[in-house]
Design a protein around this motif. Structure first.
Motif, mmCIF file in Angstrom:
data_model
loop_
_atom_site.group_PDB
_atom_site.id
_atom_site.type_symbol
_atom_site.label_atom_id
_atom_site.label_comp_id
_atom_site.label_asym_id
_atom_site.label_seq_id
_atom_site.Cartn_x
_atom_site.Cartn_y
_atom_site.Cartn_z
ATOM 1 N N ILE A 248 6.420 -29.528 -41.907
ATOM 2 C CA ILE A 248 7.564 -28.876 -41.277
ATOM 3 C C ILE A 248 7.108 -27.559 -40.656
ATOM 4 O O ILE A 248 6.466 -26.732 -41.325
ATOM 5 C CB ILE A 248 8.686 -28.584 -42.294
ATOM 6 C CG1 ILE A 248 9.096 -29.872 -43.037
ATOM 7 C CG2 ILE A 248 9.876 -27.932 -41.596
ATOM 8 C CD1 ILE A 248 9.739 -30.919 -42.177
ATOM 9 N N GLU A 249 7.474 -27.359 -39.392
ATOM 10 C CA GLU A 249 7.112 -26.099 -38.727
ATOM 11 C C GLU A 249 7.952 -24.956 -39.274
ATOM 12 O O GLU A 249 9.124 -25.130 -39.633
ATOM 13 C CB GLU A 249 7.314 -26.211 -37.218
ATOM 14 C CG GLU A 249 6.817 -24.984 -36.458
ATOM 15 C CD GLU A 249 6.891 -25.138 -34.956
ATOM 16 O OE1 GLU A 249 6.291 -24.311 -34.242
ATOM 17 O OE2 GLU A 249 7.542 -26.096 -34.483
ATOM 18 N N SER A 250 7.363 -23.778 -39.337
ATOM 19 C CA SER A 250 8.097 -22.598 -39.775
ATOM 20 C C SER A 250 9.133 -22.194 -38.718
ATOM 21 O O SER A 250 9.194 -22.780 -37.635
ATOM 22 C CB SER A 250 7.120 -21.443 -40.030
ATOM 23 O OG SER A 250 6.369 -21.155 -38.851
ATOM 24 N N GLY B 267 8.825 -30.574 -35.719
ATOM 25 C CA GLY B 267 8.786 -29.208 -35.213
ATOM 26 C C GLY B 267 8.788 -29.192 -33.709
ATOM 27 O O GLY B 267 9.278 -30.117 -33.052
ATOM 28 N N SER B 268 8.225 -28.136 -33.133
ATOM 29 C CA SER B 268 8.103 -28.032 -31.681
ATOM 30 C C SER B 268 7.025 -28.994 -31.185
ATOM 31 O O SER B 268 6.229 -29.535 -31.978
ATOM 32 C CB SER B 268 7.731 -26.606 -31.286
ATOM 33 O OG SER B 268 6.435 -26.283 -31.787
ATOM 34 N N GLY C 132 10.476 -37.065 -28.949
ATOM 35 C CA GLY C 132 11.078 -35.756 -28.772
ATOM 36 C C GLY C 132 12.456 -35.816 -28.161
ATOM 37 O O GLY C 132 12.757 -36.708 -27.367
ATOM 38 N N GLN C 133 13.290 -34.860 -28.567
ATOM 39 C CA GLN C 133 14.590 -34.683 -27.951
ATOM 40 C C GLN C 133 14.929 -33.205 -27.998
ATOM 41 O O GLN C 133 15.025 -32.626 -29.075
ATOM 42 C CB GLN C 133 15.681 -35.489 -28.649
ATOM 43 C CG GLN C 133 17.041 -35.302 -27.984
ATOM 44 C CD GLN C 133 18.121 -36.126 -28.643
ATOM 45 O OE1 GLN C 133 17.872 -36.782 -29.648
ATOM 46 N NE2 GLN C 133 19.305 -36.098 -28.095
ATOM 47 N N GLY C 134 15.084 -32.599 -26.840
ATOM 48 C CA GLY C 134 15.335 -31.166 -26.809
ATOM 49 C C GLY C 134 14.143 -30.414 -27.367
ATOM 50 O O GLY C 134 13.008 -30.624 -26.950
#
Length: 248
Positions: A109-111, A203-204, A226-228
Protein backbone atom coordinates in the motif's frame (compact mmCIF):
# COMPACT_ATOMS: atom_id res chain seq x y z
CA UNK A 1 -7.25 -22.76 -4.63
CA UNK A 2 -4.09 -20.78 -5.57
CA UNK A 3 -1.56 -20.14 -2.85
CA UNK A 4 -1.72 -16.53 -1.70
CA UNK A 5 1.29 -14.35 -2.43
CA UNK A 6 4.03 -13.54 0.05
CA UNK A 7 6.18 -11.20 -2.03
CA UNK A 8 7.93 -8.50 -0.03
CA UNK A 9 9.82 -5.27 -0.52
CA UNK A 10 11.59 -4.25 2.71
CA UNK A 11 10.30 -1.05 4.30
CA UNK A 12 6.95 -1.10 2.51
CA UNK A 13 3.52 -0.84 4.13
CA UNK A 14 1.51 -4.07 3.73
CA UNK A 15 -2.15 -4.89 4.06
CA UNK A 16 -2.21 -8.53 5.17
CA UNK A 17 -5.31 -10.69 5.16
CA UNK A 18 -5.59 -14.22 6.52
CA UNK A 19 -8.73 -16.38 6.64
CA UNK A 20 -9.65 -19.26 8.87
CA UNK A 21 -9.61 -22.73 7.30
CA UNK A 22 -12.52 -23.15 4.86
CA UNK A 23 -13.75 -19.72 6.01
CA UNK A 24 -15.00 -21.27 9.24
CA UNK A 25 -15.93 -18.92 12.08
CA UNK A 26 -13.13 -20.07 14.34
CA UNK A 27 -12.69 -16.57 15.79
CA UNK A 28 -16.34 -16.06 16.66
CA UNK A 29 -15.68 -15.99 20.41
CA UNK A 30 -14.14 -12.90 22.02
CA UNK A 31 -11.70 -15.11 23.93
CA UNK A 32 -10.01 -16.28 20.72
CA UNK A 33 -9.97 -12.79 19.21
CA UNK A 34 -8.37 -11.55 22.43
CA UNK A 35 -5.68 -14.21 22.14
CA UNK A 36 -4.91 -13.16 18.56
CA UNK A 37 -4.58 -9.54 19.75
CA UNK A 38 -2.27 -10.71 22.56
CA UNK A 39 0.02 -12.50 20.12
CA UNK A 40 -0.09 -9.50 17.79
CA UNK A 41 1.38 -7.49 20.64
CA UNK A 42 4.05 -10.13 21.16
CA UNK A 43 4.92 -10.02 17.45
CA UNK A 44 5.30 -6.25 17.70
CA UNK A 45 7.73 -6.58 20.60
CA UNK A 46 9.72 -9.56 19.34
CA UNK A 47 10.19 -8.54 15.71
CA UNK A 48 9.82 -4.72 15.83
CA UNK A 49 6.71 -4.96 13.69
CA UNK A 50 5.07 -1.58 13.15
CA UNK A 51 1.30 -2.00 13.39
CA UNK A 52 -0.69 0.79 11.74
CA UNK A 53 -4.17 -0.76 11.95
CA UNK A 54 -5.90 -4.12 12.33
CA UNK A 55 -9.24 -5.83 12.76
CA UNK A 56 -9.98 -9.36 13.95
CA UNK A 57 -13.30 -10.62 12.59
CA UNK A 58 -15.07 -13.92 13.25
CA UNK A 59 -13.38 -15.77 10.38
CA UNK A 60 -10.45 -13.66 9.14
CA UNK A 61 -8.04 -10.88 10.10
CA UNK A 62 -6.75 -7.68 8.51
CA UNK A 63 -3.36 -6.21 9.43
CA UNK A 64 -1.81 -2.97 8.19
CA UNK A 65 1.89 -3.22 9.01
CA UNK A 66 5.40 -2.15 8.10
CA UNK A 67 8.61 -4.11 8.67
CA UNK A 68 11.05 -1.19 9.12
CA UNK A 69 13.40 -2.82 6.62
CA UNK A 70 13.93 -6.16 8.39
CA UNK A 71 13.57 -8.90 5.78
CA UNK A 72 12.24 -11.64 8.06
CA UNK A 73 10.07 -9.43 10.26
CA UNK A 74 6.68 -10.07 8.64
CA UNK A 75 7.13 -13.82 7.94
CA UNK A 76 8.34 -14.35 11.53
CA UNK A 77 5.49 -12.29 12.97
CA UNK A 78 2.86 -14.11 10.92
CA UNK A 79 4.33 -17.49 11.84
CA UNK A 80 4.03 -16.58 15.52
CA UNK A 81 0.49 -15.22 15.14
CA UNK A 82 -0.87 -18.08 13.09
CA UNK A 83 0.93 -20.80 15.01
CA UNK A 84 0.14 -19.72 18.55
CA UNK A 85 -3.49 -18.73 17.83
CA UNK A 86 -4.18 -22.04 16.09
CA UNK A 87 -2.39 -24.13 18.73
CA UNK A 88 -4.23 -22.52 21.61
CA UNK A 89 -7.61 -22.91 19.91
CA UNK A 90 -7.03 -26.57 19.05
CA UNK A 91 -5.84 -27.35 22.57
CA UNK A 92 -8.80 -25.60 24.19
CA UNK A 93 -11.32 -27.26 21.87
CA UNK A 94 -9.50 -30.63 21.76
CA UNK A 95 -9.49 -30.18 18.00
CA UNK A 96 -7.10 -31.34 15.30
CA UNK A 97 -6.44 -29.94 11.86
CA UNK A 98 -5.66 -26.62 10.20
CA UNK A 99 -6.87 -23.40 11.78
CA UNK A 100 -5.90 -21.06 8.91
CA UNK A 101 -6.10 -21.20 5.15
CA UNK A 102 -2.91 -22.20 3.35
CA UNK A 103 -1.31 -18.78 3.22
CA UNK A 104 -1.97 -15.18 4.07
CA UNK A 105 -2.04 -12.51 1.37
CA UNK A 106 0.07 -9.33 1.43
CA UNK A 107 -0.74 -6.22 -0.63
CA UNK A 108 1.71 -3.31 -0.81
CA UNK A 109 0.00 0.00 0.00
CA UNK A 110 1.36 3.41 -0.96
CA UNK A 111 1.72 5.98 1.80
CA UNK A 112 -0.34 9.17 1.83
CA UNK A 113 -3.95 9.23 0.68
CA UNK A 114 -3.95 5.60 -0.48
CA UNK A 115 -2.90 4.53 3.01
CA UNK A 116 -5.81 6.51 4.47
CA UNK A 117 -8.22 4.81 2.06
CA UNK A 118 -6.98 1.37 3.11
CA UNK A 119 -7.06 2.39 6.78
CA UNK A 120 -10.75 3.30 6.57
CA UNK A 121 -11.55 0.22 4.49
CA UNK A 122 -10.17 -1.95 7.30
CA UNK A 123 -12.07 0.01 9.97
CA UNK A 124 -15.38 -0.52 8.17
CA UNK A 125 -15.01 -4.28 7.83
CA UNK A 126 -17.49 -5.27 10.52
CA UNK A 127 -19.93 -2.58 9.40
CA UNK A 128 -19.83 -4.12 5.91
CA UNK A 129 -20.50 -7.50 7.49
CA UNK A 130 -23.56 -6.14 9.29
CA UNK A 131 -22.17 -7.01 12.73
CA UNK A 132 -22.08 -3.39 13.97
CA UNK A 133 -23.35 -0.02 12.80
CA UNK A 134 -20.12 1.86 13.61
CA UNK A 135 -16.51 0.66 13.94
CA UNK A 136 -16.34 1.98 17.50
CA UNK A 137 -18.66 -0.88 18.48
CA UNK A 138 -16.09 -3.55 17.52
CA UNK A 139 -13.31 -3.58 20.08
CA UNK A 140 -11.05 -6.08 18.29
CA UNK A 141 -9.63 -3.50 15.92
CA UNK A 142 -7.55 -0.34 15.74
CA UNK A 143 -10.33 2.24 15.36
CA UNK A 144 -10.70 3.05 19.06
CA UNK A 145 -6.94 3.38 19.51
CA UNK A 146 -6.61 5.77 16.56
CA UNK A 147 -9.43 7.84 18.01
CA UNK A 148 -7.73 7.99 21.42
CA UNK A 149 -10.42 5.94 23.19
CA UNK A 150 -8.17 3.05 24.23
CA UNK A 151 -5.74 3.71 27.06
CA UNK A 152 -4.53 0.16 27.77
CA UNK A 153 -2.96 -2.57 25.65
CA UNK A 154 -2.01 -0.21 22.86
CA UNK A 155 -0.70 -1.82 19.69
CA UNK A 156 -0.57 0.87 17.04
CA UNK A 157 2.39 3.07 16.16
CA UNK A 158 0.33 6.23 15.74
CA UNK A 159 3.33 8.47 15.07
CA UNK A 160 4.37 6.20 12.18
CA UNK A 161 0.78 6.11 10.93
CA UNK A 162 0.46 9.91 10.93
CA UNK A 163 3.84 10.30 9.22
CA UNK A 164 3.08 7.64 6.60
CA UNK A 165 -0.31 9.21 5.89
CA UNK A 166 1.34 12.60 5.34
CA UNK A 167 -0.37 14.14 8.38
CA UNK A 168 1.64 16.44 10.62
CA UNK A 169 0.21 15.65 14.05
CA UNK A 170 -1.79 13.05 15.97
CA UNK A 171 -4.74 15.43 16.60
CA UNK A 172 -4.94 16.06 12.85
CA UNK A 173 -4.82 12.29 12.21
CA UNK A 174 -7.73 11.77 14.62
CA UNK A 175 -9.81 14.46 12.91
CA UNK A 176 -9.13 13.30 9.36
CA UNK A 177 -9.64 9.65 10.23
CA UNK A 178 -12.97 10.40 11.90
CA UNK A 179 -14.06 12.58 8.98
CA UNK A 180 -13.36 9.84 6.42
CA UNK A 181 -15.15 7.17 8.44
CA UNK A 182 -18.18 9.38 9.03
CA UNK A 183 -18.36 10.29 5.34
CA UNK A 184 -18.26 6.64 4.30
CA UNK A 185 -21.05 5.84 6.75
CA UNK A 186 -23.11 8.84 5.67
CA UNK A 187 -22.89 7.97 1.97
CA UNK A 188 -23.14 4.21 2.60
CA UNK A 189 -19.83 3.78 0.78
CA UNK A 190 -19.25 0.34 2.28
CA UNK A 191 -18.82 -1.94 -0.71
CA UNK A 192 -16.29 -4.74 -0.62
CA UNK A 193 -13.22 -3.88 -2.66
CA UNK A 194 -10.94 -6.80 -3.53
CA UNK A 195 -8.23 -4.46 -4.81
CA UNK A 196 -7.17 -3.82 -1.20
CA UNK A 197 -6.91 -7.49 -0.26
CA UNK A 198 -6.27 -9.58 -3.39
CA UNK A 199 -3.77 -7.55 -5.40
CA UNK A 200 0.00 -7.20 -5.17
CA UNK A 201 0.06 -3.40 -4.84
CA UNK A 202 -2.31 -0.43 -4.66
CA UNK A 203 -1.39 3.22 -5.11
CA UNK A 204 -0.40 5.78 -7.71
CA UNK A 205 0.80 4.68 -11.14
CA UNK A 206 4.43 5.44 -10.29
CA UNK A 207 4.21 3.47 -7.03
CA UNK A 208 2.64 0.44 -8.68
CA UNK A 209 5.13 0.51 -11.56
CA UNK A 210 8.00 0.79 -9.09
CA UNK A 211 6.64 -2.09 -7.02
CA UNK A 212 6.22 -4.22 -10.13
CA UNK A 213 9.86 -3.61 -11.00
CA UNK A 214 11.10 -4.37 -7.47
CA UNK A 215 9.17 -7.65 -7.38
CA UNK A 216 11.14 -8.81 -10.44
CA UNK A 217 9.76 -11.89 -12.17
CA UNK A 218 6.96 -12.05 -9.62
CA UNK A 219 5.67 -8.67 -10.74
CA UNK A 220 6.44 -8.55 -14.45
CA UNK A 221 3.77 -11.10 -15.36
CA UNK A 222 1.03 -9.15 -13.54
CA UNK A 223 -1.26 -6.60 -15.17
CA UNK A 224 -1.75 -3.05 -13.96
CA UNK A 225 -5.32 -1.73 -13.84
CA UNK A 226 -6.01 1.95 -13.27
CA UNK A 227 -8.92 4.28 -12.76
CA UNK A 228 -8.37 7.92 -11.92
CA UNK A 229 -5.59 8.22 -9.35
CA UNK A 230 -5.85 4.60 -8.14
CA UNK A 231 -3.78 1.84 -9.74
CA UNK A 232 -3.64 -1.85 -8.90
CA UNK A 233 -1.01 -4.50 -9.64
CA UNK A 234 -3.30 -7.49 -10.12
CA UNK A 235 -2.92 -11.13 -9.34
CA UNK A 236 -3.29 -13.19 -12.57
CA UNK A 237 -6.73 -14.54 -11.68
CA UNK A 238 -8.21 -11.17 -10.65
CA UNK A 239 -9.81 -8.55 -12.90
CA UNK A 240 -11.31 -6.25 -10.18
CA UNK A 241 -13.99 -5.07 -12.60
CA UNK A 242 -14.37 -1.55 -13.92
CA UNK A 243 -14.77 0.25 -10.59
CA UNK A 244 -12.54 -0.62 -7.64
CA UNK A 245 -11.93 2.83 -6.15
CA UNK A 246 -12.91 3.75 -2.59
CA UNK A 247 -14.45 7.19 -2.68
CA UNK A 248 -13.91 9.86 -0.02
Amino acid sequence: MPRANRHYVPGYIWHITHRCHKKEFLLKFAHDRNRFVFWLGEARKRYRLQILNYVVTSNHVHLLVRDQGATNCIPSAMQLLAGRTGQEYNQRKERKGAFWEDRYHATAIESGEHLLRCLVYIDLNMVRAGAVSHPEEWRHGGYLEIQGQRRRNRLLDLDALASSAGIGSLPALVDIHNEWVQEALRTNDLGRNEAWSKSLAVGSESFVLGTQDLLGAGGKSRNIVGQGDLFVLCEPEESYGADFSLKN
